[in-house]
Design a protein around this motif. Sequence first.
Motif, PDB file in Angstrom:
ATOM      1  N   LEU A 101       0.841  -1.688   0.285  1.00 21.18           N
ATOM      2  CA  LEU A 101       0.349  -0.148  -0.460  1.00 21.18           C
ATOM      3  C   LEU A 101       0.796   1.166  -0.096  1.00 21.18           C
ATOM      4  N   GLU A 102       1.771   0.928   0.949  1.00 17.60           N
ATOM      5  CA  GLU A 102       2.907   2.384   0.961  1.00 17.60           C
ATOM      6  C   GLU A 102       3.960   3.078  -0.575  1.00 17.60           C
ATOM      7  N   GLU A 103       3.850   1.587  -1.248  1.00 16.75           N
ATOM      8  CA  GLU A 103       4.196   1.656  -2.820  1.00 16.75           C
ATOM      9  C   GLU A 103       3.439   2.384  -3.876  1.00 16.75           C
ATOM     10  N   PHE A 104       2.313   1.836  -3.462  1.00 17.15           N
ATOM     11  CA  PHE A 104       1.338   2.283  -4.254  1.00 17.15           C
ATOM     12  C   PHE A 104      -0.275   3.487  -4.472  1.00 17.15           C
ATOM     13  N   SER A 105       1.335   4.253  -3.295  1.00 16.25           N
ATOM     14  CA  SER A 105      -0.031   5.599  -2.401  1.00 16.25           C
ATOM     15  C   SER A 105       0.956   6.578  -3.077  1.00 16.25           C
ATOM     16  N   GLU A 106       0.400   7.864  -2.773  1.00 14.39           N
ATOM     17  CA  GLU A 106       0.648   8.899  -3.964  1.00 14.39           C
ATOM     18  C   GLU A 106       1.534  10.143  -2.426  1.00 14.39           C
ATOM     19  N   ASN A 107       1.013   9.065  -1.745  1.00 13.49           N
ATOM     20  CA  ASN A 107       1.608   9.661  -0.025  1.00 13.49           C
ATOM     21  C   ASN A 107       0.616   9.213   1.244  1.00 13.49           C
ATOM     22  N   PRO A 108       1.405   7.851   1.373  1.00 17.72           N
ATOM     23  CA  PRO A 108       1.781   7.207   2.290  1.00 17.72           C
ATOM     24  C   PRO A 108       1.599   7.190   3.316  1.00 17.72           C
ATOM     25  N   ALA A 109       2.455   8.741   4.169  1.00 13.80           N
ATOM     26  CA  ALA A 109       1.432   8.525   5.151  1.00 13.80           C
ATOM     27  C   ALA A 109       0.687   9.450   5.571  1.00 13.80           C
ATOM     28  N   LYS A 110      -0.717   9.573   5.052  1.00 16.85           N
ATOM     29  CA  LYS A 110      -2.245   9.115   4.582  1.00 16.85           C
ATOM     30  C   LYS A 110      -2.957   8.382   4.652  1.00 16.85           C
ATOM     31  N   LEU A 111      -2.159   7.035   4.614  1.00 17.69           N
ATOM     32  CA  LEU A 111      -2.621   5.831   4.767  1.00 17.69           C
ATOM     33  C   LEU A 111      -3.498   5.815   6.483  1.00 17.69           C
ATOM     34  N   ALA A 112      -2.551   6.609   7.429  1.00 17.80           N
ATOM     35  CA  ALA A 112      -2.470   6.903   8.904  1.00 17.80           C
ATOM     36  C   ALA A 112      -3.402   7.599   9.104  1.00 17.80           C
ATOM     37  N   GLU A 113      -3.962   8.560   8.729  1.00 20.38           N
ATOM     38  CA  GLU A 113      -4.792   9.657   8.630  1.00 20.38           C
ATOM     39  C   GLU A 113      -6.961   9.220   8.111  1.00 20.38           C
ATOM     40  N   ALA A 114      -7.764   9.327   8.195  1.00 16.30           N
ATOM     41  CA  ALA A 114      -8.506   9.220   7.887  1.00 16.30           C
ATOM     42  C   ALA A 114      -9.163   9.988   7.579  1.00 16.30           C
ATOM     43  N   PRO A 115     -10.497  10.091   6.952  1.00 15.46           N
ATOM     44  CA  PRO A 115     -11.319  11.488   5.922  1.00 15.46           C
ATOM     45  C   PRO A 115     -11.592  11.993   7.399  1.00 15.46           C
ATOM     46  N   LYS A 116     -12.273  13.294   7.740  1.00 16.47           N
ATOM     47  CA  LYS A 116     -13.576  13.608   8.746  1.00 16.47           C
ATOM     48  C   LYS A 116     -14.463  13.153   8.570  1.00 16.47           C
ATOM     49  N   SER A 117     -15.250  13.224   7.254  1.00 18.09           N
ATOM     50  CA  SER A 117     -16.197  12.258   7.406  1.00 18.09           C
ATOM     51  C   SER A 117     -16.797  10.596   6.726  1.00 18.09           C
ATOM     52  N   LYS A 118     -17.658  10.695   8.849  1.00 19.76           N
ATOM     53  CA  LYS A 118     -17.543   9.092   9.405  1.00 19.76           C
ATOM     54  C   LYS A 118     -18.182   8.403   8.060  1.00 19.76           C
ATOM     55  N   GLY A 119     -17.784   7.075   7.902  1.00 21.19           N
ATOM     56  CA  GLY A 119     -17.385   5.613   7.534  1.00 21.19           C
ATOM     57  C   GLY A 119     -17.455   6.461   5.800  1.00 21.19           C
ATOM     58  N   SER A 120     -16.583   7.157   6.021  1.00 19.69           N
ATOM     59  CA  SER A 120     -16.154   7.424   4.316  1.00 19.69           C
ATOM     60  C   SER A 120     -14.400   6.954   3.899  1.00 19.69           C
ATOM     61  N   PRO A 121     -13.940   5.862   4.140  1.00 21.41           N
ATOM     62  CA  PRO A 121     -12.649   5.595   3.949  1.00 21.41           C
ATOM     63  C   PRO A 121     -12.182   5.936   2.475  1.00 21.41           C
ATOM     64  N   HIS A 122     -10.208   6.174   2.840  1.00 18.42           N
ATOM     65  CA  HIS A 122      -9.298   6.231   1.876  1.00 18.42           C
ATOM     66  C   HIS A 122      -9.642   4.973   0.805  1.00 18.42           C
ATOM     67  N   THR A 123      -8.953   3.689   1.426  1.00 18.60           N
ATOM     68  CA  THR A 123      -8.902   2.763   1.223  1.00 18.60           C
ATOM     69  C   THR A 123      -9.654   1.689   1.575  1.00 18.60           C
ATOM     70  N   LEU A 124     -10.565   0.795   0.849  1.00 18.09           N
ATOM     71  CA  LEU A 124     -11.517  -0.257   0.494  1.00 18.09           C
ATOM     72  C   LEU A 124     -10.501  -1.635   0.054  1.00 18.09           C
ATOM     73  N   VAL A 125      -9.806  -2.496   0.664  1.00 19.83           N
ATOM     74  CA  VAL A 125      -9.841  -4.016   1.034  1.00 19.83           C
ATOM     75  C   VAL A 125     -10.739  -4.865   0.614  1.00 19.83           C
ATOM     76  N   VAL A 126     -10.473  -5.741  -0.587  1.00 15.69           N
ATOM     77  CA  VAL A 126     -12.052  -6.267  -0.588  1.00 15.69           C
ATOM     78  C   VAL A 126     -10.723  -7.806  -0.538  1.00 15.69           C
ATOM     79  N   ALA A 127     -11.752  -8.876   0.528  1.00 12.29           N
ATOM     80  CA  ALA A 127     -11.219 -10.060   0.407  1.00 12.29           C
ATOM     81  C   ALA A 127     -12.150 -11.158   0.086  1.00 12.29           C
ATOM     82  N   GLY A 128     -11.489 -12.350   0.116  1.00  6.81           N
ATOM     83  CA  GLY A 128     -12.741 -13.097  -0.202  1.00  6.81           C
ATOM     84  C   GLY A 128     -13.246 -13.768   0.630  1.00  6.81           C
ATOM     85  N   ALA A 129     -13.080 -14.153   1.583  1.00  9.31           N
ATOM     86  CA  ALA A 129     -13.935 -14.493   3.030  1.00  9.31           C
ATOM     87  C   ALA A 129     -13.403 -14.335   4.430  1.00  9.31           C
ATOM     88  N   GLY A 130     -14.398 -14.152   5.320  1.00  9.74           N
ATOM     89  CA  GLY A 130     -14.416 -13.077   6.082  1.00  9.74           C
ATOM     90  C   GLY A 130     -12.888 -13.472   7.707  1.00  9.74           C
TER      91      GLY A 130
END
Length: 248
Positions: A101-130
């Motif tokens: 994720l850090e390698e393919f993010s324009e600003n890796p530091a922002k991965l540890a920050e959340a948007p101000k809006s609730k329930g509005s992520p900057h990153t979705l990770v989709v997996a096949g099983a729980g």
Amino acid sequence: MATEMINRKRKADDEGGAKKKKRSKKAREDEGDLDVEAGLNRAFERMDGQLLADHIAQKVTRFGTDLSSVELSDLYISANAIKDTTSFQKPRNKDNLPEFLEEFSENPAKLAEAPKSKGSPHTLVVAGAGLRAADLVRSLRKFGTKNNSVAKLFAKHFKVEEQVSFLKKSRTGIAVGTPQRLIDLIENESLFLDSLKRIVVDASHIDQKKRGVVDMRETMMPLIKLLTRKELQDRYTAEEKHVDLIFY
């Protein structure tokens, strides 16, 4: 005449045998990509956008036999929409996901920050099983802070109502979930895509039966319906509010 017919048959047999050998070789090479011990399909490591687009289209055609040609075309993802990640040299396991994720993010530091809006992520990770999603949540804890939750959005052990409540009161930077549960949360207006910067599909992971998220109808079809949602399709190639579509 008889000799000519025999020669033709022999030539046909030789060509058929060569094709069969070629198919067998390809099958062996594909099988060799499946590292069950590591739980990885290594083929995704070398797939660029075009190869991924073709691969996904083949899976959709295979599983979408009940769909019309028009419906199938609506589920198509172009090569231009997919980010090329073939430069990443490490195995695509859960431990290397944060570095990926850090390698393919324009600003890796922002991965540890959340948007101000609730329930509005900057990153979705989709997996096949729980269970796999739970493993990925643990691997991404380094990005979690008091004001940046890594949300667990999958069905196993979690009710939709609990996740709705969590998203409504939490600033969430990264959300990890299964395709259908993510769709359900988007459609009941609990999970928002306004702040989204990237979708990461956990494609390399396989189970003991050598199946990944794109290899099973029950996960592939919800996945493609998620990825081709109207509010996302144009953003893969747009400059404004751009979303990276990434296959891990």
